[in-house]
Structures are given as structure tokens and as C-alpha cells.
Design a protein around this motif. Structure first.
Motif, short mmCIF file in Angstrom:
data_model
loop_
_atom_site.label_atom_id
_atom_site.label_comp_id
_atom_site.label_asym_id
_atom_site.label_seq_id
_atom_site.Cartn_x
_atom_site.Cartn_y
_atom_site.Cartn_z
N CYS A 133 0.81 -1.22 0.00
CA CYS A 133 0.00 0.00 0.00
C CYS A 133 0.84 1.27 0.00
O CYS A 133 0.33 2.34 -0.30
CB CYS A 133 -0.93 0.00 1.21
SG CYS A 133 -2.24 -1.24 1.13
N THR A 134 2.10 1.16 0.35
CA THR A 134 2.99 2.33 0.32
C THR A 134 3.99 2.25 -0.83
O THR A 134 5.05 2.88 -0.78
CB THR A 134 3.74 2.45 1.66
OG1 THR A 134 4.47 1.25 1.92
CG2 THR A 134 2.78 2.69 2.81
N ALA A 140 1.54 9.78 -3.44
CA ALA A 140 1.88 9.90 -2.02
C ALA A 140 0.64 10.08 -1.15
O ALA A 140 0.53 9.50 -0.07
CB ALA A 140 2.84 11.08 -1.82
N ARG A 143 -1.29 6.66 -0.34
CA ARG A 143 -0.68 5.51 0.33
C ARG A 143 -1.23 5.29 1.74
O ARG A 143 -1.72 4.20 2.07
CB ARG A 143 0.84 5.69 0.39
CG ARG A 143 1.49 5.73 -0.99
CD ARG A 143 2.95 6.12 -0.88
NE ARG A 143 3.48 6.47 -2.19
CZ ARG A 143 4.61 7.13 -2.38
NH1 ARG A 143 5.33 7.50 -1.34
NH2 ARG A 143 5.03 7.42 -3.59
N THR A 144 -1.13 6.31 2.56
CA THR A 144 -1.60 6.15 3.93
C THR A 144 -3.10 5.95 3.97
O THR A 144 -3.62 5.16 4.77
CB THR A 144 -1.20 7.36 4.78
OG1 THR A 144 0.22 7.51 4.72
CG2 THR A 144 -1.61 7.17 6.23
N THR A 147 -3.94 2.34 3.24
CA THR A 147 -3.53 1.45 4.31
C THR A 147 -4.43 1.59 5.53
O THR A 147 -4.79 0.60 6.17
CB THR A 147 -2.06 1.70 4.69
OG1 THR A 147 -1.27 1.68 3.50
CG2 THR A 147 -1.55 0.64 5.64
N ARG A 199 11.79 2.73 0.73
CA ARG A 199 10.39 2.40 0.96
C ARG A 199 9.97 2.61 2.40
O ARG A 199 8.78 2.75 2.70
CB ARG A 199 10.14 0.93 0.57
CG ARG A 199 10.34 0.61 -0.91
CD ARG A 199 9.18 1.06 -1.74
NE ARG A 199 7.93 0.45 -1.30
CZ ARG A 199 7.56 -0.79 -1.61
NH1 ARG A 199 8.33 -1.53 -2.37
NH2 ARG A 199 6.41 -1.26 -1.18
N GLY A 202 7.57 5.66 3.87
CA GLY A 202 6.14 5.54 3.63
C GLY A 202 5.47 4.62 4.63
O GLY A 202 4.35 4.89 5.09
N VAL A 203 6.13 3.53 4.97
CA VAL A 203 5.57 2.60 5.94
C VAL A 203 5.52 3.23 7.33
O VAL A 203 4.55 3.09 8.07
CB VAL A 203 6.37 1.29 5.96
CG1 VAL A 203 5.85 0.34 7.03
CG2 VAL A 203 6.31 0.61 4.61
N GLN A 205 5.19 6.36 8.01
CA GLN A 205 4.11 7.32 8.01
C GLN A 205 2.76 6.63 8.23
O GLN A 205 1.89 7.14 8.94
CB GLN A 205 4.09 8.09 6.69
CG GLN A 205 2.93 9.08 6.56
CD GLN A 205 2.94 10.15 7.63
OE1 GLN A 205 3.97 10.76 7.89
NE2 GLN A 205 1.79 10.38 8.25
N VAL A 206 2.59 5.48 7.61
CA VAL A 206 1.35 4.74 7.78
C VAL A 206 1.16 4.32 9.24
O VAL A 206 0.09 4.51 9.83
CB VAL A 206 1.32 3.51 6.86
CG1 VAL A 206 0.20 2.56 7.25
CG2 VAL A 206 1.17 3.93 5.42
#
Length: 429
Positions: A133-134, A140, A143-144, A147, A199, A202-203, A205-206
Motif C-alpha cells: 500500500c505504500t 503519495a 498511500r496512507t 492502508t 520504501r 512511507g511505511v 508514516q502509515v
């Protein structure tokens, strides 16, 4: 037997008890269930649809047959069977199934190389979906949102509130992201060791966004969603175990621990919010704070600090102080200056203004908040109006404070927030 070939526990339950059991299982198992189905069938929409069908089947079968001994396995078995049946009936899906099988064989072939590099499979299949998902191929802003919708179980309106955008806008983002994953054949797997550094942000941030929703729910009857916050802490721990040398992974885990340590003191007997200055610090989780403080040292050692490490350092200063007045507000403001340079954001600016008010007085903080009045993202952000109301109250400007509290009341998403604001307005009359 029911759809899922798992033995039931008990003679049977009422429809209400079955619904409660399904809700409890769904809350606990949904992310793992969806991740497993998405990886197996390569289609998030299909995974969500058959997950819903499995829930409906449980509501039909469990009242008569009893709740299964392993309800999560029951749901997964049922959902898989529904997905396979649908694929067999649909010729287009049938063709895709062969492609999915080829992708799965390719990923299995890559696994030994990843194991040799010390990465291997993550200990939770949900994190495979986090990385999917990211993926950088997704926008951008999508993505979050995707998720949170798929893995944290937030509704689309809740995700929209978390990002201060209309529900329709968020729904479009989620649909767009799912379509991109499907059409680009983005794999449901953990990236290789050379891909992980780019990567990872992004994870992180989620996970942070999931925690934020758990720490301060965007809507609903409760101020906190401790299930989400606890899930975010658990996922942050897994990420830190996977990449112990990544300082921002340590910073994120430190931040979550230092903030989550206050969870028991943040609400009163009726679920009402308790402000930081009024919290019983004896109820804070000291073991969690100590663990967080150790991680802050790792996050800030070895080069320029990242945003999570800086936020963790701010949280540590709060947790170390005997009370609000004795906190090192000069250092907190300095850290907010660093954070604002790293991640310019109106929310960070609001927090900095409150810190300045504690250091230099309410007038100085109010001037900074008023300078942000034209920022559109703050119009639906209740803490901004609450902060203005509190500073105006401290300055004796009660009528203006009441206007600010009224604005916050209109934007507040949870009932405890609304109740607290109504009390403030009652006191101001």
C-alpha cells in the motif's frame, strides 16, 4: 458444517451474542485476514468483498452452531472459498488467476535470496500489505489513506477526517490506489534489502497515522481507540526488529511508546478528556517511558535527527517533567523549530505556538496562532480553535474564547470532545 470447516465451540449463541463475537473477531483479525487474501489473490477489492461475505456467513451460522474455537481461521477459510468460487465463475478472473500463480512462484523464488541477506519474511503478513500500500508507484496522498482503510479498518469518512479532506475526495483516492495496484500488478510482498531504505519512510508514516487515529479518534463515542494505538505500537516494534540500524524506525517506536505511556491518564471516569497539566502522572506507564527514552538516544545518535526522532525527544521532555510548568519549554520550542524545518506543517506550527505560549506567555502564543488563521487545513482541526480559546481565556478575553470554543465544537469528531467543549462554553457564559 458451516462454510469454514472449523469445529464450533458451544451449542449455539443468540443473534446478539453472535454479532458481538463477529465484531470482536473482525476488529482483531480483519487486517490479517485482508492481507492474507490480498496476497493470495492479488486483488484488494476481491479481498474486501469476500471478507464481508465471510462476516455475513458468520452472522448466519454462529447463532445456530456456536462460535468456532478458532473464529479467525473460520473466517479465512470461508473467505478463501468464496474467492475461489468467484474466480472460477468469472472467465476474466480465471485468466488472471494464472498470472497470479506465476507472480507467486516468482516471489517464492526470490525468498531464499532475501533470507540469505538477513531479511526474509516479516513476522506478520499484514506488513507485506503495508509495503504494498505504500509502494512508490502510488500517489503519495493515496498511500496512507489506502492502508488506513484496508489494514487499520477505518471507514472512509474516518480516513477523510484524519486527513482533513471531504469524504468524497478520500473515497476517490482509495479507489484510485486500488486500481493502480491491480493494473500495475504491484506485488504483495516485502521488498528486498536494497529497496527497503527508500520504501521505509512511507511505511513509517502509515504506522504513525494509525497511531494518531488511535491516540485521538477522529469520530465516535470515545476519545481514544486503544486497539488502533496498540496495533501501531506492535507494528512499530516489528519494524524496529527488522531494521534495528534505521534511526527513524527507533524514533517512531520511541515516539509511540512515550505518548502511549500516558493513555490511562488521558481520560476521566466518564471518558472525558484530561488535559496534560491535569493528568495524574503516577498513572503513566514508567516502563514504557524508560524504553522510549532509551530509543530516543538511538534515534538522535549518529547524524542529523529525523522528524520522528525530534518528536520523540519532545515527548521525552514532557514525560520527564514533574509537571507542565517545570517542563523545559525553551528546549521544547527549539525542538519544534527543528521539526518545523524538517516537516513544514500547520499542525506543527500550532504545537509550536502552544509551546511558545508556555515559554513566553499567552500573548506571544496567540499572536502565532492568529498568524495561521488563513491556513485552510486548520479550519477542520479542532485543536487549533481549542488552543486559541485556551490562550484567550488566560488573557481574560472570555467572549472571544467562547467564539473559538464554538468553532472547535462544530468541528469536533468525538462525543467526549464535544462534551468538554460544552462545559467550557458553559463556564464562559
Amino acid at each position: 458444517m458451516a462454510d469454514g470447516d472449523v469445529s464450533a465451540a458451544g451449542e449455539g449463541v443468540s443473534a446478539g451474542e453472535a454479532a458481538e463475537a463477529v465484531e470482536a473477531v473482525f476488529r482483531e483479525e480483519r487486517g490479517l485476514l485482508l492481507a492474507s487474501l490480498a496476497r493470495r489473490f492479488g486483488d484488494l477489492d476481491l479481498a474486501e468483498e469476500v471478507t464481508s461475505e465471510a462476516i455475513e456467513a458468520a452472522l448466519r451460522h454462529w447463532p445456530a452452531e456456536g462460535v468456532p474455537a478458532r473464529p479467525g481461521a473460520w473466517l479465512l477459510t470461508t473467505a478463501r472459498r468464496r474467492a475461489v468460487d468467484r474466480l472460477r465463475r468469472d472467465q476474466a478472473y480465471a485468466a488472471r488467476l494464472a498470472v497470479l500463480q506465476a507472480d507467486a512462484e516468482r516471489d517464492d523464488a526470490l525468498a531464499p535470496a532475501a533470507d540469505a541477506a538477513g531479511v526474509g519474511e516479516l513476522p506478520d503478513e499484514r506488513l507485506q500489505l503495508f509495503f504494498t500500500c505504500t509502494h512508490p508507484a502510488l500517489a503519495a496522498e493515496d498511500r496512507t489513506a489506502l492502508t488506513l482503510r484496508c489494514l487499520a479498518g477505518l471507514t472512509t469518512p474516518e480516513v477523510a477526517r484524519a486527513f482533513l479532506v471531504p469524504t468524497a475526495t478520500m473515497a476517490q483516492r482509495i479507489v484510485r490506489a486500488k486500481k493502480k495496484i491491480r493494473e500495475a500488478r504491484i506485488p504483495f510482498r516485502v521488498p528486498g534489502p536494497d529497496e527497503l531504505p527508500e520504501r521505509l519512510p512511507g511505511v513509517l508514516q502509515v504506522v504513525y497515522s494509525v497511531f494518531t487515529e488511535g491516540y485521538a479518534a477522529s469520530s465516535g463515542p470515545s476519545l481514544q481507540r486503544l486497539d488502533l494505538a496498540g496495533e501501531a505500537v506492535r507494528l512499530a516494534r516489528i519494524l524496529h526488529r527488522l531494521l534495528p540500524a534505521e534511526r527513524e524506525t527507533a524514533g517512531l517506536l520511541a515516539l509511540l511508546l512515550l505518548v502511549h505511556a500516558r493513555r490511562d491518564a488521558r481520560t476521566g471516569p466518564e471518558g472525558e478528556p484530561v488535559l496534560l497539566e491535569e493528568q495524574d502522572r503516577g498513572r503513566w506507564d514508567r516502563a514504557m517511558i524508560e524504553e522510549g527514552r532509551d530509543l530516543v538516544v538511538r534515534a538522535l545518535t549518529g547524524g542529523p535527527a529525523g522528524p520522528y526522532g525530534v518528536q520523540a525527544a519532545i515527548a521525552a521532555l514532557h514525560d520527564e517533567a514533574a509537571d507542565v510548568e517545570s517542563a523545559d519549554w525553551a528546549q521544547i520550542v527549539a525542538l519544534y523549530d527543528v521539526l518545523l524545518a524538517l516537516t513544514p506543517s500547520p499542525v506543527v506550527a500550532v504545537n509550536r505556538a502552544v509551546a511558545v505560549a508556555m515559554r513566553d506567555g499567552p500573548g506571544a502564543g496567540l499572536a502565532l496562532l492568529d498568524a495561521l488563521a488563513g491556513e485552510p487545513r486548520l479550519r477542520a482541526y479542532p485543536p487549533y480553535a481549542v488552543a486559541r480559546g485556551d490562550l484567550l481565556t488566560r488573557l481574560g478575553r472570555e467572549r472571544e474564547a467562547a467564539v473559538a470554543y464554538r468553532e472547535a465544537l462544530e468541528a469536533a469528531g468525538t462525543e467526549p470532545e464535544r462534551a468538554a467543549l460544552r462545559r467550557k462554553l458553559g463556564e464562559g457564559r
